[in-house]
Scaffold this active site. Sequence first.
Site, PDB file in Angstrom:
ATOM      1  CE1 TYR A   1     -67.875  55.995 134.249  1.00  0.00           C
ATOM      2  CE2 TYR A   1     -68.419  55.987 136.583  1.00  0.00           C
ATOM      3  CZ  TYR A   1     -67.527  56.259 135.567  1.00  0.00           C
ATOM      4  OH  TYR A   1     -66.294  56.787 135.866  1.00  0.00           O
TER       5      TYR A   1
ATOM      6  CB  SER B   1     -65.181  54.684 138.994  1.00  0.00           C
ATOM      7  OG  SER B   1     -65.978  55.644 139.662  1.00  0.00           O
TER       8      SER B   1
END
Length: 271
Positions: A175, A162
């Site tokens: 995350y 990400s």
Amino acid sequence: MPGSETDLDRKPKWQPRFPGSGRLKGKVAIVTGGDSGIGRATAVLFAREGAKVAIAYLEESEDAQITAKAIKKEGSEVLLHESDLGCPDSCKLLVDRVIDKWGRLDVLVNNAGEQHPDEDITDITVEQLQRTFQTNIFSMFYLTQAARPHLKKGAAIVNCTSVTMYKGAGLLLDYSATKGAITAFTRSLSEQLVGDGIRVNGVAPGPIWTPLNPMGGQPPEKMDDFGEDTPMGRPGEPNEVAPAFLFLACEDSSYMSGQVLHPNGGIIVNG
């Protein structure tokens, strides 16, 4: 998490945008999180390019059936696997089912993930921390371990990291940490497998319109302008990310391993 795509008022654009050219003809692929979002777009694009596709998902059966129907419409075959990939036995069962059905495995796309926003590190519970790591990175270890005996020369693994790994995200501390681990996993696994002719790469999407964010992955007040802080001024669509997975899965990227592609709306990152 990650929520149902069928429940979104504005539907993500996942349909392949261009005709196929047989770049995965005769291949068999596993796409985790393939029921919706980036996973669905990737699975259907792979099918258009000639692959037979197994999609793994947690519990969003209605979404998974839509993906399966789209794969069949592309003239390919599909296998649906509903389970928690944070469990090693579930990963082994998925791979066993793929081998029993098709006799081979050529492409592994580790895409499944979850995220939970928290204003402060002290708000992150032990259960949430462990669950996020279990889903996002432990599952990649488990599934790759199960798949490894069946991956031959020419196989490809593509992991979803990400933009948060590169630029940080204050609301997504746990995350983002898993995505850093995924990037390190990608680079290190590449070093381990490249000598056997197996390539390992990653894709680091920016803000993409999928169920993950509007269904609990971001605070509701953040969704009105979601993605507008990118240079392109909008969130991306799943079918703008899936071609990056295709490129890394097929022989177009035959001289690439240990690398990460960045479909992120123009955000400049290093790495």
